[in-house]
Design a protein around this motif. Sequence first.
Motif, mmCIF file in Angstrom:
data_model
loop_
_atom_site.group_PDB
_atom_site.id
_atom_site.type_symbol
_atom_site.label_atom_id
_atom_site.label_comp_id
_atom_site.label_asym_id
_atom_site.label_seq_id
_atom_site.Cartn_x
_atom_site.Cartn_y
_atom_site.Cartn_z
ATOM 1 N N ASP A 14 20.714 -6.263 -3.341
ATOM 2 C CA ASP A 14 21.483 -7.501 -3.456
ATOM 3 C C ASP A 14 20.616 -8.688 -3.862
ATOM 4 N N THR A 15 19.351 -8.703 -3.444
ATOM 5 C CA THR A 15 18.468 -9.825 -3.771
ATOM 6 C C THR A 15 17.706 -9.625 -5.086
ATOM 7 N N GLY A 16 17.836 -8.453 -5.690
ATOM 8 C CA GLY A 16 17.127 -8.185 -6.942
ATOM 9 C C GLY A 16 15.739 -7.605 -6.743
ATOM 10 N N THR A 17 15.305 -7.497 -5.506
ATOM 11 C CA THR A 17 13.979 -6.970 -5.212
ATOM 12 C C THR A 17 13.861 -5.499 -5.601
ATOM 13 N N LEU A 18 14.921 -4.750 -5.427
ATOM 14 C CA LEU A 18 14.896 -3.326 -5.751
ATOM 15 C C LEU A 18 14.615 -3.112 -7.240
ATOM 16 N N ALA A 37 0.835 -1.205 0.000
ATOM 17 C CA ALA A 37 0.000 0.000 0.000
ATOM 18 C C ALA A 37 0.868 1.253 0.000
ATOM 19 N N PHE A 38 1.922 1.236 0.795
ATOM 20 C CA PHE A 38 2.821 2.377 0.865
ATOM 21 C C PHE A 38 3.525 2.580 -0.478
ATOM 22 N N ALA A 39 3.971 1.498 -1.097
ATOM 23 C CA ALA A 39 4.641 1.593 -2.397
ATOM 24 C C ALA A 39 3.693 2.156 -3.450
ATOM 25 N N ALA A 40 2.449 1.718 -3.436
ATOM 26 C CA ALA A 40 1.476 2.228 -4.397
ATOM 27 C C ALA A 40 1.242 3.725 -4.189
ATOM 28 N N LYS A 88 10.697 -2.007 -11.769
ATOM 29 C CA LYS A 88 9.937 -2.426 -12.955
ATOM 30 C C LYS A 88 8.433 -2.395 -12.677
ATOM 31 N N ASN A 89 8.040 -2.809 -11.476
ATOM 32 C CA ASN A 89 6.622 -2.752 -11.104
ATOM 33 C C ASN A 89 6.121 -1.312 -11.061
ATOM 34 N N ALA A 90 6.949 -0.406 -10.558
ATOM 35 C CA ALA A 90 6.565 1.006 -10.498
ATOM 36 C C ALA A 90 6.407 1.580 -11.898
ATOM 37 N N LEU A 91 7.311 1.219 -12.804
ATOM 38 C CA LEU A 91 7.186 1.688 -14.193
ATOM 39 C C LEU A 91 5.889 1.195 -14.813
ATOM 40 N N SER A 92 5.579 -0.057 -14.561
ATOM 41 C CA SER A 92 4.338 -0.634 -15.088
ATOM 42 C C SER A 92 3.118 0.076 -14.517
ATOM 43 N N MET A 93 3.151 0.376 -13.210
ATOM 44 C CA MET A 93 2.040 1.055 -12.557
ATOM 45 C C MET A 93 1.875 2.471 -13.113
ATOM 46 N N ILE A 94 2.976 3.169 -13.342
ATOM 47 C CA ILE A 94 2.920 4.520 -13.892
ATOM 48 C C ILE A 94 2.332 4.485 -15.301
#
Length: 130
Positions: A104-108, A37-40, A113-119
């Motif tokens: 380091d885990t690739g989550t960032l 929710a915070f990320a969105a 990529k998810n943020a770009l898709s959401m935008i």
Amino acid sequence: MSDLSLEKCDPREIIEKISNALESPEWSKWLNETMQAFAAALTGVAERRMTDAVAALFLAQVGSSFYAAARMLGRGPEEALEEAKKDLCRVYTAALWFLRQSFDTGTLEENYKNALSMIASNKESMEKKE
């Protein structure tokens, strides 16, 4: 400003607290939902290039909560302010640690990529409304 050395900003307690919470299915679910929710919410902020301003205000509110807790424990105003500053320093240092871990885990990169898709989806929705 007082000396907030790295030693006084030790994030281990916060990191341990989060690690323990992630071991609990209930807390892990709650943390995950809260972070999503915070990320969105931050996606729109980032698009407007206001992330720094919103983060500063959010952290000031967090600091205010630390200050209030210290005052409730009987600390004087100056002492409570110093405690709040130390607590915010620990939060910031823990945030840096988690940022590095997510890199380091690739989550960032995945979050990026998810943020770009959401935008892109938000822009498409806005264009359809016009």
